[in-house]
Motif scaffolding. Sequence first.
Motif, PDB file in Angstrom:
ATOM      1  N   ALA A 227       2.763 -29.160  -6.142  1.00 60.40           N
ATOM      2  CA  ALA A 227       3.176 -28.650  -4.996  1.00 60.40           C
ATOM      3  C   ALA A 227       3.674 -27.348  -5.297  1.00 60.40           C
ATOM      4  N   HIS A 228       4.349 -26.923  -6.288  1.00 59.96           N
ATOM      5  CA  HIS A 228       4.534 -25.503  -6.585  1.00 59.96           C
ATOM      6  C   HIS A 228       3.249 -24.501  -6.441  1.00 59.96           C
ATOM      7  N   LEU A 229       2.324 -25.059  -7.021  1.00 60.38           N
ATOM      8  CA  LEU A 229       0.914 -24.339  -7.113  1.00 60.38           C
ATOM      9  C   LEU A 229       0.064 -24.381  -5.849  1.00 60.38           C
ATOM     10  N   GLY A 230       0.696 -24.996  -4.589  1.00 63.72           N
ATOM     11  CA  GLY A 230       0.157 -25.137  -3.359  1.00 63.72           C
ATOM     12  C   GLY A 230      -1.086 -26.136  -3.641  1.00 63.72           C
ATOM     13  N   LEU A 231      -1.158 -27.192  -4.495  1.00 64.88           N
ATOM     14  CA  LEU A 231      -2.186 -28.065  -4.725  1.00 64.88           C
ATOM     15  C   LEU A 231      -1.768 -29.351  -4.069  1.00 64.88           C
ATOM     16  N   ASP A 232      -2.416 -30.248  -3.571  1.00 66.80           N
ATOM     17  CA  ASP A 232      -2.222 -31.571  -2.931  1.00 66.80           C
ATOM     18  C   ASP A 232      -1.902 -32.467  -4.053  1.00 66.80           C
TER      19      ASP A 232
ATOM     20  N   GLU B 231       6.726 -22.017 -15.159  1.00 64.14           N
ATOM     21  CA  GLU B 231       7.371 -23.243 -15.788  1.00 64.14           C
ATOM     22  C   GLU B 231       8.784 -23.215 -15.694  1.00 64.14           C
ATOM     23  N   VAL B 232       9.578 -21.756 -15.394  1.00 58.16           N
ATOM     24  CA  VAL B 232      10.822 -21.475 -15.078  1.00 58.16           C
ATOM     25  C   VAL B 232      11.172 -22.072 -13.613  1.00 58.16           C
ATOM     26  N   GLU B 233      10.118 -21.700 -12.816  1.00 60.48           N
ATOM     27  CA  GLU B 233      10.267 -21.783 -11.127  1.00 60.48           C
ATOM     28  C   GLU B 233      10.052 -23.248 -11.102  1.00 60.48           C
ATOM     29  N   ILE B 234       9.367 -24.093 -11.556  1.00 61.50           N
ATOM     30  CA  ILE B 234       8.931 -25.407 -11.285  1.00 61.50           C
ATOM     31  C   ILE B 234      10.089 -26.073 -11.761  1.00 61.50           C
ATOM     32  N   LEU B 235      10.691 -25.983 -13.092  1.00 60.31           N
ATOM     33  CA  LEU B 235      11.785 -26.617 -13.640  1.00 60.31           C
ATOM     34  C   LEU B 235      13.183 -26.442 -12.808  1.00 60.31           C
ATOM     35  N   GLY B 236      13.214 -25.193 -12.197  1.00 63.54           N
ATOM     36  CA  GLY B 236      14.419 -24.538 -11.347  1.00 63.54           C
ATOM     37  C   GLY B 236      14.427 -25.604  -9.977  1.00 63.54           C
ATOM     38  N   LYS B 237      13.136 -25.797  -9.499  1.00 63.37           N
ATOM     39  CA  LYS B 237      13.027 -26.577  -8.252  1.00 63.37           C
ATOM     40  C   LYS B 237      13.496 -27.930  -8.670  1.00 63.37           C
ATOM     41  N   LEU B 238      13.208 -28.491  -9.998  1.00 64.44           N
ATOM     42  CA  LEU B 238      13.791 -29.739 -10.222  1.00 64.44           C
ATOM     43  C   LEU B 238      15.379 -30.034 -10.614  1.00 64.44           C
ATOM     44  N   GLY B 239      15.841 -28.811 -10.644  1.00 60.33           N
ATOM     45  CA  GLY B 239      17.174 -28.782 -11.103  1.00 60.33           C
ATOM     46  C   GLY B 239      17.601 -28.491 -12.471  1.00 60.33           C
ATOM     47  N   LEU B 240      16.533 -28.165 -13.314  1.00 58.34           N
ATOM     48  CA  LEU B 240      16.586 -27.854 -14.647  1.00 58.34           C
ATOM     49  C   LEU B 240      16.837 -26.496 -15.064  1.00 58.34           C
ATOM     50  N   PRO B 241      17.523 -26.257 -16.234  1.00 56.61           N
ATOM     51  CA  PRO B 241      17.631 -24.799 -16.695  1.00 56.61           C
ATOM     52  C   PRO B 241      16.744 -24.133 -17.112  1.00 56.61           C
ATOM     53  N   ASP B 242      16.588 -22.782 -17.373  1.00 57.51           N
ATOM     54  CA  ASP B 242      15.280 -21.915 -17.771  1.00 57.51           C
ATOM     55  C   ASP B 242      15.121 -22.600 -19.320  1.00 57.51           C
TER      56      ASP B 242
END
Length: 161
Positions: free
Chosen positions: A30-35, A146-157
């Motif tokens: 989803a973060h990469l704009g893929l289905d 990785e940092v952006e995706i994990l951040g959206k999952l509520g996980l730290p850098d």
Amino acid sequence: MTIDVIMEDDRWQQIGLDALALRAANATLAHLGLDPQAAEACLMACDDTRIATLNADFRGKPQPTNVLSWPAEERGAEEDGDTPLPPSDPELGDIAIAWETCAREAADQGKPMADHVTHLIVHGLLHLLGYDHQRDRDVTLMEALEVEILGKLGLPDPYRE
């Protein structure tokens, strides 16, 4: 996303790997704009012995590692730091992760095992999608994703000391 989890080591059930893998995979796509509904991959949850054999067979490195990935097709960018080619096939490829190495790394870094494994699944999926960390700008791009995706999952850098 369809992610077929092959549980070779029952210890992986302790962290709810099936749900964790699906969540990480869907967030990555989803973060990469893929289905996410148009993609599939396989995740083998194994131990250090099995991944050491795979690492020796495929990379010539006869030691355990945390994660390995085998993309179904070459998607890497030609220029350092460019975005890889989009997938042309719903089958993205295969990922393997090793229990002992992941558990040791999580403990050494003071992280919950589930958080560390989520990061490694995101990392492996990015490899399946053509991202890499062999060249300088590719490293920067992949780690930022990785940092952006994990951040959206509520996980730290995971790269912050």
